[in-house]
Design an enzyme around this catalytic site. Structure first.
Site, PDB file in Angstrom:
ATOM      1  N   HIS A  72       0.805  -0.763  -0.031  1.00  0.00           N
ATOM      2  CA  HIS A  72      -0.132  -0.512   0.221  1.00  0.00           C
ATOM      3  C   HIS A  72       0.612   1.493   0.281  1.00  0.00           C
ATOM      4  O   HIS A  72       2.040   1.221   0.449  1.00  0.00           O
ATOM      5  CB  HIS A  72      -0.951   0.176   0.904  1.00  0.00           C
ATOM      6  CG  HIS A  72      -2.013  -0.869   1.404  1.00  0.00           C
ATOM      7  ND1 HIS A  72      -2.861  -1.072   2.142  1.00  0.00           N
ATOM      8  CD2 HIS A  72      -2.318  -1.711   0.295  1.00  0.00           C
ATOM      9  CE1 HIS A  72      -4.127  -1.647   1.690  1.00  0.00           C
ATOM     10  NE2 HIS A  72      -2.868  -2.079   0.957  1.00  0.00           N
ATOM     11  N   TYR A 199      -9.199   4.643   7.326  1.00  0.00           N
ATOM     12  CA  TYR A 199     -10.139   5.274   8.675  1.00  0.00           C
ATOM     13  C   TYR A 199     -11.431   6.876   8.265  1.00  0.00           C
ATOM     14  O   TYR A 199     -11.298   7.386   7.242  1.00  0.00           O
ATOM     15  CB  TYR A 199      -9.224   6.005   9.287  1.00  0.00           C
ATOM     16  CG  TYR A 199      -7.483   5.508  10.112  1.00  0.00           C
ATOM     17  CD1 TYR A 199      -7.746   4.839  10.468  1.00  0.00           C
ATOM     18  CD2 TYR A 199      -6.735   5.906   8.879  1.00  0.00           C
ATOM     19  CE1 TYR A 199      -6.808   4.093  11.454  1.00  0.00           C
ATOM     20  CE2 TYR A 199      -5.619   5.318   9.221  1.00  0.00           C
ATOM     21  CZ  TYR A 199      -5.450   4.570  10.059  1.00  0.00           C
ATOM     22  OH  TYR A 199      -4.347   3.364  11.191  1.00  0.00           O
ATOM     23  N   PRO A 291      -4.473   0.742  18.446  1.00  0.00           N
ATOM     24  CA  PRO A 291      -3.877  -0.077  17.605  1.00  0.00           C
ATOM     25  C   PRO A 291      -4.391   1.021  16.458  1.00  0.00           C
ATOM     26  O   PRO A 291      -3.863   0.842  15.154  1.00  0.00           O
ATOM     27  CB  PRO A 291      -5.474  -1.131  17.316  1.00  0.00           C
ATOM     28  CG  PRO A 291      -5.860   0.135  18.159  1.00  0.00           C
ATOM     29  CD  PRO A 291      -5.816   0.312  19.289  1.00  0.00           C
ATOM     30  N   LYS A 295       1.383   0.572  14.941  1.00  0.00           N
ATOM     31  CA  LYS A 295       2.918   0.334  15.690  1.00  0.00           C
ATOM     32  C   LYS A 295       3.067  -0.771  16.346  1.00  0.00           C
ATOM     33  O   LYS A 295       4.324  -0.567  16.524  1.00  0.00           O
ATOM     34  CB  LYS A 295       2.914   1.828  16.224  1.00  0.00           C
ATOM     35  CG  LYS A 295       2.372   2.889  15.216  1.00  0.00           C
ATOM     36  CD  LYS A 295       4.017   2.871  13.737  1.00  0.00           C
ATOM     37  CE  LYS A 295       3.687   4.265  13.127  1.00  0.00           C
ATOM     38  NZ  LYS A 295       4.368   3.684  11.201  1.00  0.00           N
ATOM     39  N   TYR A 382       4.361   7.215   9.179  1.00  0.00           N
ATOM     40  CA  TYR A 382       3.276   6.050   9.245  1.00  0.00           C
ATOM     41  C   TYR A 382       4.034   5.243   8.273  1.00  0.00           C
ATOM     42  O   TYR A 382       3.469   3.387   8.448  1.00  0.00           O
ATOM     43  CB  TYR A 382       1.943   6.412   7.910  1.00  0.00           C
ATOM     44  CG  TYR A 382       1.101   5.442   7.924  1.00  0.00           C
ATOM     45  CD1 TYR A 382       0.372   4.315   8.664  1.00  0.00           C
ATOM     46  CD2 TYR A 382       0.586   4.307   6.226  1.00  0.00           C
ATOM     47  CE1 TYR A 382      -0.230   3.921   8.287  1.00  0.00           C
ATOM     48  CE2 TYR A 382       0.159   3.839   5.953  1.00  0.00           C
ATOM     49  CZ  TYR A 382      -0.607   3.183   7.264  1.00  0.00           C
ATOM     50  OH  TYR A 382      -1.231   2.543   6.420  1.00  0.00           O
TER      51      TYR A 382
END
Length: 396
Positions: A72, A199, A291, A295, A382
């Site tokens: 991704h 999200y 969560p 990480k 990220y």
């Protein structure tokens, strides 16, 4: 029985550390209180940072990961019924890879056993004693007690394990933050909503939608802390997921069979005392992140990389410098991951009753969407900050 390094816990931290030590010619014994089937099938996190994938490739354990992992470039964020893609790869390079933690564990267990490295399944560590010269562990295997001595102990046995409990209370430095919410997670036979994880920020709380394959999804719903799963039948879960993920630019959320469900509280925890004498803490034994941001697994692997380097220095050159600096080396990356997870958690969740909460969260979301500088800053963490100590095979 004696080994150079006793590793408590056959999760990503313990198994990665064991493999790196093996490549350096350092002996270890992995002790796991659960059975092999349990650790290879329990549903856990599924996002690997680029440094984690690169490390597994360098260690020679990424064949199946590279075949089956889903690469991704970033993630989607949805709010005010609009969907936005944050393409971090375009800005900074690198990728995140969807590959569930249980598959990582399965690969590492297979490599460990193929190399003849011992894993003591169904074996509990009931006591740890350390002296200036060695560590002594008392083991219980289905009622049979044995003893293992080691030069060092790596505590990779999670938040509730025995390792951290061995640290003396005097001088222990801990930080805790508990959120008033939890994640109700489901594994379902449905088509992913978007080609990468998403999200959804909503006034009522977050919903999260990620893929585990072309027809398998892992989805999460913010619920109050202390929620009883029995109060959430399938239809209620799907109804709430549908409301929070509603948009004007994508079809309505697909419903399907729910094959697994779980409840995870949201909390942050850091034990800055990551070492004491011959004992070193790794992964969830030393730190917990919400969560949001995925990480936890990656921090565990980062800790293993640091400790592997330090132990290599000890056995090759007899220097304790890197061992003594283990906590100070790990903690900056730990706190940066905590900050990132806190930022995502407070932006995407409905935590406060303050009427200004949602407008302020919406403003931050708008900045993420509008500003490439904001996206690059998010993307750096990220996709994965560099490990504090890069892995180098001693033969290289």
């Amino acid at each position: 029985m004696h080994t150079q390094v006793a590793i408590i816990g056959a999760g990503p931290a313990g198994l990665t550390l064991a493999h790196m030590l093996h490549l350096q010619g350092i002996s270890s014994v992995v002790i796991e209180c659960r059975g092999r089937e349990h650790i290879e099938t329990r549903t856990r996190a599924g996002i690997l940072e680029q440094p984690t994938v690169t490390l597994f490739e360098e260690l020679g354990v990424a064949d199946r990961l590279n075949r089956e992992g889903l690469s991704h470039n970033g993630f989607y964020v949805r709010f005010d019924r609009s969907t936005h893609h944050l393409d971090f790869h375009r800005l900074i390079g690198g990728n995140a890879t969807v590959y569930p933690q249980q598959e990582v564990v399965k690969d590492l267990v297979a490599h460990r056993l193929a190399a003849g490295g011992p894993i003591l399944f169904d074996t509990a560590v009931t006591a740890i004693e350390t002296t200036a010269d060695e560590a002594r562990l008392r083991l219980d295997h289905r009622g049979t007690t044995t003893e293992l001595t080691a030069d060092f102990v790596a505590g990779c046995d999670g938040f509730h394990g025995v390792s951290r409990a061995h640290l003396p209370a005097a001088g222990l430095r801990e930080f805790t933050r508990t959120y008033p919410v939890a994640w109700l997670g489901i594994l379902a036979h449905t088509t992913p909503t978007t080609p990468e994880g998403m999200y959804c920020a909503h006034e009522s709380g977050i919903s999260v939608h990620s893929m585990r394959g072309p027809r398998i999804t892992r989805q999460y719903l913010q619920v109050p802390a202390g929620t009883d799963l029995a109060d959430w039948p399938d239809d209620r879960i799907w109804d709430e997921l549908t409301v929070r993920s509603a948009s004007d630019d994508h079809p309505e959320l697909e419903r399907g069979e729910i094959v697994d469900r779980s409840l995870a509280p949201l909390r942050s925890y850091v034990c800055e005392t990551m070492q004491h004498g011959r004992l070193f803490l790794l992964g969830d034994a030393a730190h917990i992140v919400p969560p949001t941001g995925a990480k936890g697994l990656n921090l565990a692997v980062s800790d293993a990389c640091v400790l592997s380097h330090a132990l290599g220095g000890w056995y090759r050159a007899g220097t304790r410098a890197h061992l003594d600096a283990y906590s100070q080396t790990c903690l900056p990356r730990v706190w940066k991951a905590q900050h990132f997870s806190w930022t995502l958690t407070t932006t995407l969740h409905a935590i406060s009753d303050d009427p200004m909460d949602w407008p302020l969260r919406r403003a931050r979301l708008a900045r993420w969407v509008e500003s490439e500088a904001e996206q690059a800053a998010l993307g750096e963490v990220y996709l994965g900050l560099p490990f504090p100590t890069p892995w180098r095979h001693p033969a290289a």
